[in-house]
Design a protein around this motif. Structure first.
Motif, short mmCIF file in Angstrom:
data_model
loop_
_atom_site.label_atom_id
_atom_site.label_comp_id
_atom_site.label_asym_id
_atom_site.label_seq_id
_atom_site.Cartn_x
_atom_site.Cartn_y
_atom_site.Cartn_z
N TYR A 183 65.00 -14.12 94.29
CA TYR A 183 65.32 -15.09 95.13
C TYR A 183 64.09 -16.03 94.75
N ALA A 184 63.75 -15.60 93.95
CA ALA A 184 62.33 -16.65 94.12
C ALA A 184 63.44 -18.09 93.13
N ARG A 185 63.03 -19.45 93.72
CA ARG A 185 63.45 -20.57 93.29
C ARG A 185 63.28 -21.47 92.17
N SER A 186 61.46 -20.64 92.04
CA SER A 186 60.26 -20.52 90.77
C SER A 186 59.99 -20.10 89.87
N ASN A 187 59.66 -20.43 88.57
CA ASN A 187 59.33 -19.16 88.27
C ASN A 187 57.61 -18.58 88.79
N ALA A 188 58.52 -17.22 88.90
CA ALA A 188 56.95 -16.86 89.05
C ALA A 188 55.64 -16.81 88.80
N TRP A 189 55.21 -16.32 87.32
CA TRP A 189 54.80 -16.65 86.55
C TRP A 189 53.91 -17.67 86.84
N ASP A 190 54.30 -19.07 87.26
CA ASP A 190 53.21 -19.83 86.72
C ASP A 190 53.19 -19.95 88.41
N TRP A 191 52.98 -19.13 89.81
CA TRP A 191 52.74 -19.63 90.35
C TRP A 191 50.93 -19.66 91.22
N THR A 192 50.51 -20.06 91.29
CA THR A 192 48.86 -19.92 91.17
C THR A 192 48.55 -19.77 93.19
N THR A 193 49.31 -19.16 93.43
CA THR A 193 48.91 -19.12 95.15
C THR A 193 49.41 -17.39 95.12
N TRP A 194 49.18 -16.92 95.86
CA TRP A 194 48.63 -15.65 95.46
C TRP A 194 48.68 -14.47 97.00
N MET A 195 48.44 -14.68 97.94
CA MET A 195 48.47 -14.75 99.56
C MET A 195 48.79 -15.55 100.51
N GLU A 196 49.55 -15.34 100.89
CA GLU A 196 50.08 -16.42 102.24
C GLU A 196 49.84 -15.63 104.06
N PHE A 197 49.56 -16.26 104.89
CA PHE A 197 50.06 -15.68 106.51
C PHE A 197 50.44 -16.66 107.42
N HIS A 198 51.17 -16.13 107.88
CA HIS A 198 52.22 -17.22 108.57
C HIS A 198 52.17 -17.17 110.36
N LEU A 199 50.99 -17.66 110.99
CA LEU A 199 50.53 -17.33 112.74
C LEU A 199 51.85 -18.04 113.31
N ASP A 200 52.39 -18.17 114.46
CA ASP A 200 52.88 -18.47 115.53
C ASP A 200 51.59 -19.81 115.84
N ALA A 201 51.88 -20.63 115.80
CA ALA A 201 51.17 -22.02 116.13
C ALA A 201 50.54 -21.80 117.23
N ARG A 202 51.05 -21.36 118.45
CA ARG A 202 50.67 -20.78 119.49
C ARG A 202 48.89 -19.57 119.65
N GLU A 203 49.04 -19.91 118.20
CA GLU A 203 48.32 -18.25 118.32
C GLU A 203 46.89 -18.88 117.91
N LEU A 204 47.07 -19.62 117.45
CA LEU A 204 45.90 -20.59 116.56
C LEU A 204 44.53 -20.44 116.69
N LYS A 205 44.56 -20.63 118.50
CA LYS A 205 43.71 -20.64 119.03
C LYS A 205 42.67 -19.92 119.37
N ARG A 206 43.88 -18.22 119.36
CA ARG A 206 43.07 -16.78 118.90
C ARG A 206 42.12 -17.03 117.79
N LEU A 207 43.16 -17.27 116.49
CA LEU A 207 41.82 -17.34 115.31
C LEU A 207 40.66 -18.62 115.56
N ILE A 208 40.47 -19.40 116.00
CA ILE A 208 39.40 -20.68 116.13
C ILE A 208 38.23 -19.06 116.74
N ASP A 209 39.03 -19.21 118.17
CA ASP A 209 38.23 -17.88 119.14
C ASP A 209 37.90 -16.90 117.99
N ALA A 210 38.30 -16.70 117.61
CA ALA A 210 37.34 -15.56 116.63
C ALA A 210 36.53 -15.85 115.09
#
Length: 123
Positions: free
Chosen positions: A85-112
């Motif tokens: 399903y990739a819309r761009s050439n995966a061999w050109d990607w420079t990002t190799w990891m990502e995390f998605h969190l509900d923005a309402r959980e940001l405070k928990r991350l900052i607290d940690a």
């Protein structure tokens, strides 16, 4: 009974933040294999894979670091997907990891992160 093995060295976990998704797509490991790249993907919303982003302080560092380290790591189930399903050439990607969190959980991350910093200052 199978023993659970852990990858991250001993230390204190200062927070566990629920993730909506986590993706790892190190496409370079597939180069030259003739196999199309795949990704490790955990998705709470469509696959009911509940993962946590953990914040851990390693006061003695890891094997290659002679200083304290803060480690962010993910625990939980995941699946492997092809990139059809990739819309761009995966061999050109420079990002190799990502995390998605509900923005309402940001405070928990900052607290940690703050708790880890306070513990580090006490060393």
């Amino acid at each position: 009974m199978m023993q659970s093995l852990k990858r991250i060295p001993n230390g204190t976990v200062f927070g566990e933040v629920p993730l909506e998704a986590a993706k790892a797509y190190p496409t370079r490991i597939w180069e030259g294999t003739g196999i199309a790249p795949r990704i490790a993907y955990a998705d709470q919303n469509t696959h009911r894979e509940h993962n946590t982003l953990n914040v851990k302080l390693l006061p003695d560092g890891g094997k290659t670091a002679p200083h304290p380290q803060v480690v962010f790591f993910v625990n939980g189930p995941y699946h492997v997907e092809s990139l059809g399903y990739a819309r761009s050439n995966a061999w050109d990607w420079t990002t190799w990891m990502e995390f998605h969190l509900d923005a309402r959980e940001l405070k928990r991350l900052i607290d940690a992160a703050i708790k880890a910093e306070i513990a580090l200052e006490a060393l």
